[in-house]
Each structure stands twice: as C-alpha cells, then as structure tokens.
Design a protein around this motif. Sequence first.
Motif, PDB file in Angstrom:
ATOM      1  N   ALA A 193       1.068  -1.261   0.001  1.00  0.00           N
ATOM      2  CA  ALA A 193       0.162  -0.251  -0.542  1.00  0.00           C
ATOM      3  C   ALA A 193       0.378   1.545  -0.205  1.00  0.00           C
ATOM      4  CB  ALA A 193      -1.047  -0.382   1.345  1.00  0.00           C
ATOM      5  N   PHE A 194       0.395   1.941  -0.818  1.00  0.00           N
ATOM      6  CA  PHE A 194       1.532   3.517  -1.096  1.00  0.00           C
ATOM      7  C   PHE A 194       0.461   4.895  -0.810  1.00  0.00           C
ATOM      8  CE2 PHE A 194       3.064   0.940  -4.752  1.00  0.00           C
ATOM      9  CZ  PHE A 194       4.570   0.795  -4.292  1.00  0.00           C
ATOM     10  N   GLN A 195       1.146   5.419  -0.558  1.00  0.00           N
ATOM     11  CA  GLN A 195       0.624   6.574   0.502  1.00  0.00           C
ATOM     12  C   GLN A 195       0.213   7.598  -0.525  1.00  0.00           C
ATOM     13  OE1 GLN A 195       2.269   8.413   4.410  1.00  0.00           O
ATOM     14  NE2 GLN A 195       2.714   6.464   5.134  1.00  0.00           N
ATOM     15  N   ALA A 196      -0.976   7.765  -1.075  1.00  0.00           N
ATOM     16  CA  ALA A 196      -1.598   9.546  -1.613  1.00  0.00           C
ATOM     17  C   ALA A 196      -1.680  10.266  -0.866  1.00  0.00           C
ATOM     18  CB  ALA A 196      -2.251   9.097  -2.903  1.00  0.00           C
ATOM     19  N   LYS A 197      -1.100  11.553  -1.626  1.00  0.00           N
ATOM     20  CA  LYS A 197      -1.584  13.186  -1.239  1.00  0.00           C
ATOM     21  C   LYS A 197      -3.327  13.467  -0.502  1.00  0.00           C
ATOM     22  CE  LYS A 197      -0.291  15.973  -5.153  1.00  0.00           C
ATOM     23  NZ  LYS A 197       0.771  16.641  -5.205  1.00  0.00           N
ATOM     24  N   ASP A 198      -3.738  12.543  -1.141  1.00  0.00           N
ATOM     25  CA  ASP A 198      -4.850  13.118  -1.682  1.00  0.00           C
ATOM     26  C   ASP A 198      -6.806  11.714  -2.581  1.00  0.00           C
ATOM     27  OD1 ASP A 198      -4.571  13.785  -4.697  1.00  0.00           O
ATOM     28  OD2 ASP A 198      -4.163  16.354  -3.458  1.00  0.00           O
ATOM     29  N   ARG A 199      -7.292  11.923  -2.949  1.00  0.00           N
ATOM     30  CA  ARG A 199      -8.332  11.567  -3.313  1.00  0.00           C
ATOM     31  C   ARG A 199      -7.790  11.169  -4.707  1.00  0.00           C
ATOM     32  NH1 ARG A 199     -13.859  10.495  -0.334  1.00  0.00           N
ATOM     33  NH2 ARG A 199     -13.464  10.493   2.207  1.00  0.00           N
ATOM     34  N   ALA A 200      -7.757  12.511  -5.551  1.00  0.00           N
ATOM     35  CA  ALA A 200      -7.053  12.440  -6.907  1.00  0.00           C
ATOM     36  C   ALA A 200      -5.644  12.120  -7.192  1.00  0.00           C
ATOM     37  CB  ALA A 200      -7.306  13.658  -7.214  1.00  0.00           C
ATOM     38  N   ASP A 251      -7.368   8.508  -7.500  1.00  0.00           N
ATOM     39  CA  ASP A 251      -7.746   8.325  -8.905  1.00  0.00           C
ATOM     40  C   ASP A 251      -6.906   8.633 -10.223  1.00  0.00           C
ATOM     41  OD1 ASP A 251      -9.451   8.167  -7.069  1.00  0.00           O
ATOM     42  OD2 ASP A 251     -10.395  10.101  -8.086  1.00  0.00           O
ATOM     43  N   ALA A 252      -5.807   9.057 -10.043  1.00  0.00           N
ATOM     44  CA  ALA A 252      -4.839   8.991 -10.981  1.00  0.00           C
ATOM     45  C   ALA A 252      -4.405   7.930 -10.475  1.00  0.00           C
ATOM     46  CB  ALA A 252      -3.798  10.587 -10.715  1.00  0.00           C
ATOM     47  N   PHE A 253      -3.811   7.085 -10.209  1.00  0.00           N
ATOM     48  CA  PHE A 253      -2.051   6.116  -9.649  1.00  0.00           C
ATOM     49  C   PHE A 253      -3.648   4.546  -9.758  1.00  0.00           C
ATOM     50  CE2 PHE A 253      -3.377   2.039  -7.355  1.00  0.00           C
ATOM     51  CZ  PHE A 253      -1.804   2.070  -7.062  1.00  0.00           C
ATOM     52  N   TYR A 254      -4.898   4.773 -10.397  1.00  0.00           N
ATOM     53  CA  TYR A 254      -5.786   3.763 -10.750  1.00  0.00           C
ATOM     54  C   TYR A 254      -5.590   3.547 -11.874  1.00  0.00           C
ATOM     55  CZ  TYR A 254     -10.173   1.032 -10.862  1.00  0.00           C
ATOM     56  OH  TYR A 254     -10.456   0.325 -11.461  1.00  0.00           O
ATOM     57  N   ARG A 255      -5.857   5.599 -12.473  1.00  0.00           N
ATOM     58  CA  ARG A 255      -6.465   4.887 -14.210  1.00  0.00           C
ATOM     59  C   ARG A 255      -5.102   5.050 -14.792  1.00  0.00           C
ATOM     60  NH1 ARG A 255      -8.849   9.584 -12.822  1.00  0.00           N
ATOM     61  NH2 ARG A 255      -6.961  10.937 -13.075  1.00  0.00           N
ATOM     62  N   GLY A 309     -12.396   8.251   6.451  1.00  0.00           N
ATOM     63  CA  GLY A 309     -11.897   9.103   5.842  1.00  0.00           C
ATOM     64  C   GLY A 309     -10.391   8.079   4.588  1.00  0.00           C
ATOM     65  N   TYR A 310     -10.987   6.855   4.871  1.00  0.00           N
ATOM     66  CA  TYR A 310     -10.065   5.732   4.285  1.00  0.00           C
ATOM     67  C   TYR A 310     -10.484   5.640   2.213  1.00  0.00           C
ATOM     68  CZ  TYR A 310      -6.801   1.731   3.952  1.00  0.00           C
ATOM     69  OH  TYR A 310      -5.914   1.171   3.934  1.00  0.00           O
ATOM     70  N   GLU A 367      -7.827  14.016   5.972  1.00  0.00           N
ATOM     71  CA  GLU A 367      -6.719  14.733   7.393  1.00  0.00           C
ATOM     72  C   GLU A 367      -7.199  14.219   8.801  1.00  0.00           C
ATOM     73  OE1 GLU A 367      -4.718  16.995   5.774  1.00  0.00           O
ATOM     74  OE2 GLU A 367      -5.190  16.162   4.122  1.00  0.00           O
ATOM     75  N   ALA A 368      -8.312  13.580   9.184  1.00  0.00           N
ATOM     76  CA  ALA A 368      -8.765  13.224  10.301  1.00  0.00           C
ATOM     77  C   ALA A 368      -7.574  12.019  10.996  1.00  0.00           C
ATOM     78  CB  ALA A 368     -10.101  12.754  10.428  1.00  0.00           C
TER      79      ALA A 368
END
Length: 142
Positions: free
Chosen positions: A74-81, A84-88, A109-110, A130-131
């Motif tokens: 599992a790689f940490q992403a800075k935000d939801r976008a 989404d970009a990782f998945y694409r 929030g996960y 963020e929480a």
Amino acid sequence: MGTTQLHRGRLIDHIQLVVRDLQLSREFYTAVLNVLEIPVVDTADGYFWADELVVSSPESAESRGVLTGRHHLAFQAKDRATVDAFYRAALAHGARDNGAPGERTYHPGYYAAFVLDPDGNNIEAVHHGEARRSAPSVTIGF
C-alpha cells in the motif's frame, strides 16, 4: 515497564519483488509511482528501485533465481485525486482492477484503490483523510 520510540513510516526498511518480466514491471511501477511523485531509479544490474521498494529480475544476483510470492503493498497518496490518478495509470500500464477507488470501511476517510500488478501483487494507493494524519513518531509503553 519501559518505553519504545516508534518511527512512523520506517517499520519496513525495504521490500524486494522478484518479477517475471522486469521491463513490464518497470513500465508499470514507473507510471504509478510517478503519479505518487516517487522517483524510480533505473540500473543496469537487473533491478530498479524507488524509495524502499526494489524490483529485480530472477537473473539478478540478489534474487537467486527465485520469484517472490504475491504481496500486498500500500502506497500513501496525498489526496483522493492522486488515488484516482494512480488507478487510471495502473490500468493503462498492465494492471488488472482489484478494487476501484472509493471509501473503505477500515476507518472514516480511508479512500483507496487496488490493482493487481503484472505479477499478481495487490498494489494499493490510499489516502487516509485529514482526520487520520498522525505525528511522525510516538512513544508507547510496554
């Protein structure tokens, strides 16, 4: 009772994946890690690396000719976008869907996406919201 200092983000020193097709894996990991802003360092020695991840061919001296089993990374992403970009990017570079981007029940929030890399490893990008952000280290008692 003593105390131990835990350093968040350093539980694992490094992980090595030994893959069937190094070039295919190089293209996949370069694409998805680029989205996560993690540079990939290429070498001429039968492997490449990015941060604490090393990916090598069975012919590399370090692998001893044995493929690794299936893993979940599992790689940490800075935000939801970014999730989404990782998945694409993953799907565009040889991955198979293993869970489209979305909220998971692990904690509020996960937000994560899951793909299977060219060798069948379960690769995830996750944003905890963020929480759930925590301090870089914590002291606990034992």
